[in-house]
Design a protein around this motif. Structure first.
Motif, PDB file in Angstrom:
ATOM      1  N   GLU B 264       5.820 -54.484  47.906  1.00 14.58           N
ATOM      2  CA  GLU B 264       4.771 -55.588  47.936  1.00 14.58           C
ATOM      3  C   GLU B 264       4.259 -55.740  46.437  1.00 14.58           C
ATOM      4  O   GLU B 264       3.052 -55.193  45.890  1.00 14.58           O
ATOM      5  CB  GLU B 264       3.380 -54.938  48.640  1.00 14.58           C
ATOM      6  N   GLY B 310      -0.072 -63.977  42.417  1.00 16.70           N
ATOM      7  CA  GLY B 310      -1.523 -63.204  42.672  1.00 16.70           C
ATOM      8  C   GLY B 310      -1.002 -61.795  43.350  1.00 16.70           C
ATOM      9  O   GLY B 310      -1.743 -61.107  43.868  1.00 16.70           O
ATOM     10  N   TYR B 311       0.138 -61.205  42.894  1.00 18.46           N
ATOM     11  CA  TYR B 311       0.499 -59.839  42.986  1.00 18.46           C
ATOM     12  C   TYR B 311      -0.585 -59.096  42.310  1.00 18.46           C
ATOM     13  O   TYR B 311      -0.870 -59.374  41.379  1.00 18.46           O
ATOM     14  CB  TYR B 311       1.801 -59.412  42.858  1.00 18.46           C
ATOM     15  N   GLU B 312      -0.661 -57.684  42.977  1.00 18.86           N
ATOM     16  CA  GLU B 312      -1.677 -56.703  42.029  1.00 18.86           C
ATOM     17  C   GLU B 312      -0.909 -55.626  41.221  1.00 18.86           C
ATOM     18  O   GLU B 312      -1.336 -54.822  40.632  1.00 18.86           O
ATOM     19  CB  GLU B 312      -2.692 -55.975  43.264  1.00 18.86           C
ATOM     20  N   THR B 341      -8.707 -55.626  35.541  1.00 16.43           N
ATOM     21  CA  THR B 341      -8.396 -56.863  36.195  1.00 16.43           C
ATOM     22  C   THR B 341      -7.693 -56.463  37.708  1.00 16.43           C
ATOM     23  O   THR B 341      -7.118 -57.303  38.447  1.00 16.43           O
ATOM     24  CB  THR B 341      -7.244 -57.468  35.475  1.00 16.43           C
ATOM     25  N   ASN B 342      -7.649 -55.191  37.970  1.00 13.72           N
ATOM     26  CA  ASN B 342      -7.102 -54.524  39.224  1.00 13.72           C
ATOM     27  C   ASN B 342      -5.703 -54.874  39.216  1.00 13.72           C
ATOM     28  O   ASN B 342      -5.236 -55.147  40.252  1.00 13.72           O
ATOM     29  CB  ASN B 342      -8.003 -55.193  40.441  1.00 13.72           C
ATOM     30  N   THR B 343      -4.959 -54.927  38.251  1.00 12.32           N
ATOM     31  CA  THR B 343      -3.733 -55.081  38.187  1.00 12.32           C
ATOM     32  C   THR B 343      -2.908 -53.748  37.826  1.00 12.32           C
ATOM     33  O   THR B 343      -3.086 -53.261  36.707  1.00 12.32           O
ATOM     34  CB  THR B 343      -3.131 -56.055  37.253  1.00 12.32           C
TER      35      THR B 343
END
Lengths: 255, 642
Positions: B264, B310-312, B341-343
């Motif tokens: 994911e 839009g993957y994290e 950025t929560n990445t």
């Protein structure tokens, strides 16, 4: 000592938006988890300024209400999102819709009214339209009459705890039929109960009472969700927010 | 009519199967082109379940590269689970692509990517469902050309009867060459039928057409000779190598499924190839030389990919990511760019090296530090010299301890067992190591809850590696060593409960070994297993060792051979190996010398930092090592999600 995230806590929610969306076409085969993942990624692509929970694995503030089952299409799925910065609801709707795959379509977006109660409290029933290819309308009508004549019809349902018998008649608030030769259509309003009674359970009940066995799998579409009012109508759960907004704008206009 | 959608007939079946979403397509960044607008139609298959196949980078790259061509289209197809396969047979619905639900039978080319040999039965199942004859010899010019690619294609002999071609090496350019050949042949009215098309393909660099090579066997059962049957095909087929990865920034718009998949996250390949020289590692041997993507190339792929998906999380992929010449700077500058950025950024399993803890710290600056993975591969220092993965026990313990001290609470260690020359003692050292790691980790972190997971599987010797001659350890040997290891780990209860053991039984490895180093005679074993219901051999709930051993006994005994002949038997230097006519660039004499060095526990250093050790790849293929540092930096840019 366990590590703590550096820096200040994430910004708080300043606005709540409520959205209605549809799942259509082949994407009716998406499960709720599939849709939740797709929505979260689409929110990122659309650069919606989501509010996040605190901690090392922050989650965007999203709550889902009453997801339609895998295989059922829907014109009335709902969710609520919390934003860290105020946005125009229509712009959020358009941006999110554009970044979602075709077949998951965002239809409406309204700001949640202060003190108006939760979205979940405004939903206790769903209206379904079930196409039954290969079934004649007359046959379906007779089966529905037989179902409505009963107080209770038990059907076997797979739940987390294995097979169990569930009453699929009790929660049916109303049912009618239509369609054309070769494809009957069932219109049915079902109350929310636990475990949920779904269109396939109603079809199973028709098999139990009238031996109705569709030659190919029925196709269900959820047309509406909301509170069942006295007249048997399913009310729009976003109605109160929209009215509050209109009132508020009216007051502004008056000033 | 060709290219029509099967969806109306498929849809009623989907309501009756598990996880129907995997068959409907419509993923973000999927493409559907008009059938009649293009000359050449490619169906790209990953021969495993959708959830495993969708994230595959190779397939995604070729899908984009082909769809960018105005004269071609590419759609994807995956292995269909038995529940749907049964319904498809009942209702006469053929193997379909998920993009436009077109029949695989209608396509010009069916390209199948084999990351593992355990997908072979799924190839047969897909061909049968598609209505394509299983045997290449039975196909005519209306059938798709079946092309095998991926690492397993470096020995396609076990599936030689079922595929029309195999492609060796990097796919980006060769798919274009194949498209050109097919387009021209169709344009000319298919002159000479299927045989002429295959003959033309056999002249494309990197394309091997098994039917033009005859294999003869000696009285001992081994191969006597492999001879070409036409003089217009190459004596040996070489591999393709893409140089300058920055010119191939694929996938540009990675596919994002609705369904859950095994990865994911988004992946960016930061370099290809590896010259560390781990002797068990087929990937490291067949993908040489090392070619790095530059720091700026990586930066723009990460940026573009995140915007498109839009993957994290972004995984920085390669065979040994910490070896990128500018990895420190890549990690720091990406962490700077995506701060707040929560990445998430991650490196896959890495070598045992304290520097890798520093890197992991940097990448997880603001995130949770949960698990960190290292791959020492061998349990003892001695066996690590044999496999050329040299790290001392002290370094290993120090590195892992550093990880715990930096807030990582779980460390996963990858090992293999059944390595050449291995004894029980080598494997038992894994338990000592794990105990020491936990003791040191508790002390360094001041916490009781640090955990160490030992993940271990049986080693399978692979073609084109120094261990291609080695006798594979039997399933009984593997299972015995795993058993004594488990006992040793559990012996000390004070540490045992902090150590997890994850392992794979020996049996699937034996089948993988048969398929990896088999020759054309193994094809009949595969076919028999498939006819008896063998599917999804990579899945323990579907894999049947008994089915494989029974089929192997039935098909090989008449030839005077057996399963052991292909697996546990050590090969001699003069034996003709089934893949000798397929050229990975590695010099066979060098491989043999490296095998002898392994047996005498001698190491070889990486040619990126020490002189060339003459493995043969660069001169054979006219390639060279492409590494930095470039001295460049990432440009500041506005990122998603801030």
């Amino acid at each position: 000592m366990a590590r703590q995230p550096d820096g200040p806590p994430p910004p708080p929610t300043v606005q709540k938006l409520r959205l209605r969306y549809a799942k259509r076409g082949p994407l009716r085969f998406a499960s709720h988890r599939d849709l939740a993942r797709a929505l979260e990624r689409a929110l990122r692509r659309a650069q919606v300024p989501m509010a996040f929970s605190a901690g090392f694995s922050p989650h965007p503030k999203i709550s889902y209400v009453g997801a339609a089952p895998t295989g059922a299409a829907s014109e009335a799925e709902y969710l609520e999102i919390g934003l860290a910065r105020r946005c125009d609801p229509e712009q959020v709707r358009a941006a999110l819709d554009a970044s979602l795959p075709a077949g998951v379509d965002v239809l409406e977006c309204v700001e949640a009214a202060e003190g108006g109660g939760s979205l979940a409290d405004r939903i206790d029933a769903a209206r379904w339209r079930v196409e039954l290819p290969g079934v004649e309308p007359g046959v379906l009508a007779a089966a529905v009459d037989a179902l409505l004549a009963r107080d209770e019809v038990l059907v076997a349902k797979r739940t987390k705890n294995g097979l169990r018998d569930v009453d699929a008649r009790g929660p049916v608030a109303s049912a009618s039929t239509g369609g054309e030769a070769g494809c009957a259509i069932l219109h049915v309003v079902v109350r929310q109960v636990t475990p949920a009674v779904r269109p396939d359970d109603v079809v199973a009940a028709l098999a139990a009472v009238a031996d109705l066995r569709p030659p190919s799998p029925p196709r269900a579409v959820r047309e509406a969700q909301g509170r069942l009012d006295g007249s048997g109508t399913v009310a729009d759960p976003l109605g109160p927010d929209r009215e509050a907004r209109a009132r508020c704008q009216g007051e502004h206009a008056a000033v | 009519m060709s290219g029509q959608s099967l969806y109306p007939r498929l849809e009623p079946l989907l309501a009756q199967v598990q996880k129907p979403i995997q068959y409907v397509g419509g993923e973000l960044n999927a493409q559907v082109k008009a059938w009649d607008d293009v000359a050449v139609h490619w169906a790209l298959m990953y021969p495993d379940a959708y959830e495993v196949g969708l994230p595959n980078q190779g397939l995604m790259i070729l899908y984009e590269v082909l769809n960018e061509r105005p004269d071609a289209l590419a759609e994807r197809t995956y292995a269909v689970w038995p529940d749907l396969a049964a319904l498809m047979r009942e209702h006469g619905v053929g193997q379909f692509t998920v993009d436009a639900h077109r029949a695989v039978r209608d396509f010009d080319v069916l390209g199948v990517s084999f990351a593992t040999e355990l997908g072979y039965t799924n190839l047969l199942e897909a061909l049968d469902l598609a209505g394509v004859p299983l045997h290449a010899a039975d196909r005519d010019e209306t059938h798709p050309v079946v092309v095998a690619g991926g690492h397993a294609a470096f020995n396609p002999e076990p599936i030689a009867d079922f595929v029309d071609c195999a492609v060796l090496g990097d796919g980006e350019q060769v798919v274009g060459d194949v498209t050109d050949v097919v387009a021209a042949w169709k344009e000319q009215g298919r002159p000479g039928g299927r045989v002429e098309l295959l003959a033309r393909l056999a002249r494309v660099d990197g394309v091997y057409v098994p039917r033009f090579y005859a294999v003869s066997y000696g009285p001992d059962g081994a191969i006597a000779a492999v001879a070409r049957t036409r003089d217009d095909v190459p004596v040996r087929v070489g591999k393709r190598t893409v140089m300058d990865l920055d010119e191939w920034p694929y996938p540009k718009t990675p596919l994002v499924p609705l369904a859950e998949s095994v990865h994911e996250r988004m992946s960016v390949e930061i370099f290809r190839g590896c010259t560390r020289g781990c002797r068990f590692c087929q990937a490291g041997m067949i993908t040489r030389p090392v070619r790095e993507r530059t720091i700026t190339g990586i930066g723009s792929m990460v940026d573009q990919g995140l915007r498109a998906t839009g993957y994290e999380e972004v995984g920085l992929l390669s065979l040994s990511s910490a070896d990128h010449s500018e990895i420190g700077q890549v990690a720091k500058e990406l962490a700077d760019r995506y701060e707040g950025t929560n990445t998430g950024l991650s490196l896959p399993s890495t070598r045992v090296d304290a520097f890798n803890v520093t890197l992991a710290n940097e990448l997880s600056r603001n995130g949770r530090r949960s698990g960190l993975t290292f791959a020492p591969e061998g349990g003892s220092e001695r066996i690590r010299r044999v496999i050329n993965k040299t790290v001392s026990k002290e370094d290993l313990v120090r590195t892992v301890t550093t990880a715990y001290a930096n807030g990582w609470t779980q460390v996963k260690l990858y090992f293999m067992c059944g390595l050449p020359t291995e004894t029980d003692e080598d494997v038992l050292e894994i338990a000592e190591l794990a105990v020491e790691v936990i003791r040191a980790g508790r002390e360094a972190s001041g916490r009781k809850d640090v955990r160490c997971t030992v993940s271990i599987g049986g080693f399978v010797p692979k073609p084109h590696t120094p261990f291609q001659w080695a006798g594979q350890a039997s399933a009984e040997t593997i299972d015995h060593r795993l058993r004594v290891l488990r006992q040793a780990i559990n012996a000390d209860r004070r540490t045992g409960r902090s150590i997890g053991l994850r392992y794979h039984d020996g049996q699937p490895g034996v089948v993988e070994g048969l398929l990896s180093r088999g020759d054309r005679r193994v094809g009949r074993v595969i076919e028999r297993v498939w006819r008896e219901g063998g599917r999804f051999d990579g899945w323990s709930e579907h894999f049947s060792y008994e089915r494989w051993t029974a089929a192997a006994a039935a098909e090989l005994a008449p030839l005077g051979l057996d399963l052991d002949w292909f697996t546990t038997r050590e090969r001699t230097q003069d034996e003709v190996l089934p893949w000798d006519h397929l050229d990975s660039g590695l010099d066979k004499e060098w491989l043999w010398d490296d095998w002898q060095d392994a047996l005498s526990e001698e190491e070889v250093a990486d040619c990126r930092w020490t002189p060339c050790y003459d493995c043969g790849v660069c001169p054979t293929n006219g390639t060279e090592i492409q590494i930095g540092p470039t001295g460049r930096s990432l440009l500041p840019l506005t990122v998603v999600g801030r």
